[in-house]
Design a protein around this motif. Structure first.
Motif, PDB file in Angstrom:
ATOM      1  N   ALA A 119       0.864  -1.184   0.000  1.00 59.02           N
ATOM      2  CA  ALA A 119       0.000   0.000   0.000  1.00 59.02           C
ATOM      3  C   ALA A 119       0.901   1.235   0.000  1.00 59.02           C
ATOM      4  O   ALA A 119       2.112   1.138   0.250  1.00 59.02           O
ATOM      5  CB  ALA A 119      -0.903  -0.010   1.223  1.00 59.02           C
ATOM      6  N   THR A 120       0.324   2.381  -0.276  1.00 54.54           N
ATOM      7  CA  THR A 120       1.126   3.607  -0.369  1.00 54.54           C
ATOM      8  C   THR A 120       0.466   4.765   0.357  1.00 54.54           C
ATOM      9  O   THR A 120      -0.733   4.757   0.623  1.00 54.54           O
ATOM     10  CB  THR A 120       1.321   4.023  -1.848  1.00 54.54           C
ATOM     11  OG1 THR A 120       0.028   4.239  -2.445  1.00 54.54           O
ATOM     12  CG2 THR A 120       2.082   2.975  -2.633  1.00 54.54           C
ATOM     13  N   ASP A 121       1.280   5.738   0.686  1.00 57.17           N
ATOM     14  CA  ASP A 121       0.807   7.018   1.205  1.00 57.17           C
ATOM     15  C   ASP A 121       1.553   8.092   0.417  1.00 57.17           C
ATOM     16  O   ASP A 121       2.760   8.211   0.558  1.00 57.17           O
ATOM     17  CB  ASP A 121       1.121   7.138   2.699  1.00 57.17           C
ATOM     18  CG  ASP A 121       0.611   8.451   3.295  1.00 57.17           C
ATOM     19  OD1 ASP A 121      -0.104   9.197   2.588  1.00 57.17           O
ATOM     20  OD2 ASP A 121       0.958   8.731   4.455  1.00 57.17           O
ATOM     21  N   PRO A 122       0.864   8.827  -0.469  1.00 56.85           N
ATOM     22  CA  PRO A 122      -0.594   8.867  -0.663  1.00 56.85           C
ATOM     23  C   PRO A 122      -1.135   7.605  -1.334  1.00 56.85           C
ATOM     24  O   PRO A 122      -0.465   7.002  -2.162  1.00 56.85           O
ATOM     25  CB  PRO A 122      -0.788  10.090  -1.560  1.00 56.85           C
ATOM     26  CG  PRO A 122       0.508  10.239  -2.294  1.00 56.85           C
ATOM     27  CD  PRO A 122       1.577   9.784  -1.348  1.00 56.85           C
ATOM     28  N   ALA A 123      -2.359   7.255  -0.943  1.00 60.73           N
ATOM     29  CA  ALA A 123      -2.973   6.021  -1.420  1.00 60.73           C
ATOM     30  C   ALA A 123      -3.191   6.020  -2.925  1.00 60.73           C
ATOM     31  O   ALA A 123      -3.223   4.958  -3.556  1.00 60.73           O
ATOM     32  CB  ALA A 123      -4.306   5.800  -0.698  1.00 60.73           C
ATOM     33  N   SER A 124      -3.313   7.209  -3.527  1.00 63.92           N
ATOM     34  CA  SER A 124      -3.610   7.307  -4.958  1.00 63.92           C
ATOM     35  C   SER A 124      -2.488   6.764  -5.841  1.00 63.92           C
ATOM     36  O   SER A 124      -2.720   6.432  -7.002  1.00 63.92           O
ATOM     37  CB  SER A 124      -3.887   8.766  -5.343  1.00 63.92           C
ATOM     38  OG  SER A 124      -2.768   9.583  -5.016  1.00 63.92           O
ATOM     39  N   THR A 125      -1.267   6.643  -5.306  1.00 64.23           N
ATOM     40  CA  THR A 125      -0.161   6.134  -6.119  1.00 64.23           C
ATOM     41  C   THR A 125      -0.045   4.616  -6.071  1.00 64.23           C
ATOM     42  O   THR A 125       0.757   4.034  -6.801  1.00 64.23           O
ATOM     43  CB  THR A 125       1.183   6.748  -5.667  1.00 64.23           C
ATOM     44  OG1 THR A 125       1.404   6.414  -4.305  1.00 64.23           O
ATOM     45  CG2 THR A 125       1.190   8.244  -5.834  1.00 64.23           C
ATOM     46  N   GLY A 126      -0.819   3.961  -5.239  1.00 62.77           N
ATOM     47  CA  GLY A 126      -0.686   2.514  -5.093  1.00 62.77           C
ATOM     48  C   GLY A 126      -1.988   1.786  -5.346  1.00 62.77           C
ATOM     49  O   GLY A 126      -2.961   2.397  -5.776  1.00 62.77           O
ATOM     50  N   PRO A 127      -2.014   0.506  -5.020  1.00 60.23           N
ATOM     51  CA  PRO A 127      -0.890  -0.275  -4.489  1.00 60.23           C
ATOM     52  C   PRO A 127       0.187  -0.507  -5.540  1.00 60.23           C
ATOM     53  O   PRO A 127      -0.084  -0.441  -6.736  1.00 60.23           O
ATOM     54  CB  PRO A 127      -1.546  -1.595  -4.070  1.00 60.23           C
ATOM     55  CG  PRO A 127      -2.756  -1.714  -4.953  1.00 60.23           C
ATOM     56  CD  PRO A 127      -3.230  -0.313  -5.187  1.00 60.23           C
ATOM     57  N   LEU A 128       1.405  -0.752  -5.074  1.00 56.26           N
ATOM     58  CA  LEU A 128       2.531  -0.987  -5.965  1.00 56.26           C
ATOM     59  C   LEU A 128       3.057  -2.398  -5.756  1.00 56.26           C
ATOM     60  O   LEU A 128       3.200  -2.851  -4.623  1.00 56.26           O
ATOM     61  CB  LEU A 128       3.664   0.018  -5.694  1.00 56.26           C
ATOM     62  CG  LEU A 128       3.354   1.492  -6.006  1.00 56.26           C
ATOM     63  CD1 LEU A 128       4.485   2.384  -5.503  1.00 56.26           C
ATOM     64  CD2 LEU A 128       3.157   1.675  -7.514  1.00 56.26           C
ATOM     65  N   THR A 129       3.359  -3.075  -6.861  1.00 59.03           N
ATOM     66  CA  THR A 129       3.931  -4.420  -6.810  1.00 59.03           C
ATOM     67  C   THR A 129       5.392  -4.344  -7.222  1.00 59.03           C
ATOM     68  O   THR A 129       5.719  -3.807  -8.290  1.00 59.03           O
ATOM     69  CB  THR A 129       3.180  -5.377  -7.755  1.00 59.03           C
ATOM     70  OG1 THR A 129       1.804  -5.419  -7.387  1.00 59.03           O
ATOM     71  CG2 THR A 129       3.772  -6.774  -7.693  1.00 59.03           C
ATOM     72  N   ILE A 130       6.269  -4.850  -6.375  1.00 62.85           N
ATOM     73  CA  ILE A 130       7.705  -4.813  -6.674  1.00 62.85           C
ATOM     74  C   ILE A 130       8.019  -5.851  -7.751  1.00 62.85           C
ATOM     75  O   ILE A 130       7.690  -7.023  -7.624  1.00 62.85           O
ATOM     76  CB  ILE A 130       8.542  -5.091  -5.409  1.00 62.85           C
ATOM     77  CG1 ILE A 130       8.283  -3.992  -4.367  1.00 62.85           C
ATOM     78  CG2 ILE A 130      10.029  -5.181  -5.755  1.00 62.85           C
ATOM     79  CD1 ILE A 130       8.962  -4.237  -3.030  1.00 62.85           C
ATOM     80  N   GLU A 131       8.644  -5.376  -8.813  1.00 64.24           N
ATOM     81  CA  GLU A 131       9.028  -6.269  -9.914  1.00 64.24           C
ATOM     82  C   GLU A 131      10.464  -6.765  -9.746  1.00 64.24           C
ATOM     83  O   GLU A 131      10.735  -7.952  -9.873  1.00 64.24           O
ATOM     84  CB  GLU A 131       8.874  -5.530 -11.247  1.00 64.24           C
ATOM     85  CG  GLU A 131       9.113  -6.407 -12.460  1.00 64.24           C
ATOM     86  CD  GLU A 131       8.781  -5.663 -13.746  1.00 64.24           C
ATOM     87  OE1 GLU A 131       9.722  -5.141 -14.388  1.00 64.24           O
ATOM     88  OE2 GLU A 131       7.585  -5.586 -14.095  1.00 64.24           O
ATOM     89  N   THR A 132      11.380  -5.838  -9.474  1.00 66.02           N
ATOM     90  CA  THR A 132      12.778  -6.213  -9.261  1.00 66.02           C
ATOM     91  C   THR A 132      13.372  -5.364  -8.141  1.00 66.02           C
ATOM     92  O   THR A 132      12.883  -4.271  -7.847  1.00 66.02           O
ATOM     93  CB  THR A 132      13.635  -5.994 -10.534  1.00 66.02           C
ATOM     94  OG1 THR A 132      13.647  -4.597 -10.853  1.00 66.02           O
ATOM     95  CG2 THR A 132      13.103  -6.793 -11.711  1.00 66.02           C
ATOM     96  N   GLY A 133      14.417  -5.887  -7.550  1.00 66.98           N
ATOM     97  CA  GLY A 133      15.147  -5.141  -6.528  1.00 66.98           C
ATOM     98  C   GLY A 133      16.617  -5.501  -6.592  1.00 66.98           C
ATOM     99  O   GLY A 133      16.975  -6.655  -6.850  1.00 66.98           O
ATOM    100  N   ARG A 134      17.484  -4.523  -6.409  1.00 66.78           N
ATOM    101  CA  ARG A 134      18.922  -4.781  -6.395  1.00 66.78           C
ATOM    102  C   ARG A 134      19.614  -3.694  -5.587  1.00 66.78           C
ATOM    103  O   ARG A 134      19.064  -2.608  -5.389  1.00 66.78           O
ATOM    104  CB  ARG A 134      19.493  -4.827  -7.815  1.00 66.78           C
ATOM    105  CG  ARG A 134      19.429  -3.503  -8.575  1.00 66.78           C
ATOM    106  CD  ARG A 134      19.855  -3.675 -10.030  1.00 66.78           C
ATOM    107  NE  ARG A 134      19.759  -2.414 -10.763  1.00 66.78           N
ATOM    108  CZ  ARG A 134      20.801  -1.626 -11.034  1.00 66.78           C
ATOM    109  NH1 ARG A 134      22.019  -1.967 -10.644  1.00 66.78           N
ATOM    110  NH2 ARG A 134      20.640  -0.507 -11.716  1.00 66.78           N
ATOM    111  N   VAL A 135      20.807  -4.003  -5.115  1.00 63.56           N
ATOM    112  CA  VAL A 135      21.603  -3.033  -4.377  1.00 63.56           C
ATOM    113  C   VAL A 135      22.647  -2.446  -5.322  1.00 63.56           C
ATOM    114  O   VAL A 135      23.346  -3.178  -6.034  1.00 63.56           O
ATOM    115  CB  VAL A 135      22.289  -3.685  -3.156  1.00 63.56           C
ATOM    116  CG1 VAL A 135      23.193  -2.686  -2.447  1.00 63.56           C
ATOM    117  CG2 VAL A 135      21.242  -4.228  -2.194  1.00 63.56           C
TER     118      VAL A 135
END
Length: 198
Positions: free
Chosen positions: A38-54
């Motif tokens: 979920a997000t705050d502000p709610a209007s930008t979400g919900p967001l699903t993570i596709e990829t992550g890296r450092v």
């Protein structure tokens, strides 16, 4: 229970990646590919993570449906919020989530009341309990095994065995004032204590 686990920073590159300011002790769990937040502000979400890296010590995420820098930049400063079971505990026995520690009663080993945990401050060197005393003042307690001897979630209390001067800082301040005014009283560790509080 909903907990803020990260804040989205600036866009990285041109393919929709963003930097994130991590606000969880378990980013590999909360911010893993496939996680729906979920997000705050709610209007930008919900967001699903596709990829992550450092990259260069910073976590970069890409979300489903965000393919360019413009879309990534539009998410800047959005808070990412995970649903967490209030009964869930970290894998390690001696680790706790912040929400489990907030509002615990803090007592000395002999049962003397010290106050109530109102905040957890995460510093690079260690975590601190911000404890509100019955008189409304605050004291900072390092969350280390030598001082915090027991966390009892069932009894909703944290037992501490502080070194001299840690929680009795008002006496130290008074002795430091006496010393400044020419009194020869011993101020002990008052210099160290005030340094820790800044």
């Amino acid at each position: 229970m909903q907990l803020v686990v990260a804040r989205i920073g600036r866009a990285h590159g041109i393919k929709g990646e963003v930097t994130v300011e991590v606000r969880t002790d378990e980013p590999e769990l909360r911010l893993a590919p496939g996680a729906v937040l979920a997000t705050d502000p709610a209007s930008t979400g919900p967001l699903t993570i596709e990829t992550g890296r450092v990259h260069s010590g910073r976590l970069l995420l890409r979300f489903e449906g965000v393919r360019d820098r413009t879309g990534a930049e539009a998410l800047r400063n959005t808070l990412l919020i995970a649903d967490v079971d209030p009964e869930e505990r970290p894998e390690e026995d001696d680790e706790y989530y912040d929400h489990q520690l907030i509002d615990l009663d803090v007592v000395l080993t002999d049962g003397t009341e010290v106050g109530r945990i109102t905040e957890i401050s995460h510093l690079p060197s260690q975590d601190l309990f911000i404890v509100e005393r019955p008189d409304g003042t605050e004291v900072m307690i390092p969350f280390v095994g030598e001082i915090v001897t027991e966390i009892d979630l069932d009894e909703q209390r944290a037992v501490i065995d502080p070194p001299p001067g840690l929680i009795d800082d008002r006496a130290e301040i008074a002795s430091a004032r006496d010393e400044d005014s020419g009194d020869a009283s011993d101020s002990g560790d008052s210099g160290d204590s005030s340094g820790d509080e800044n």
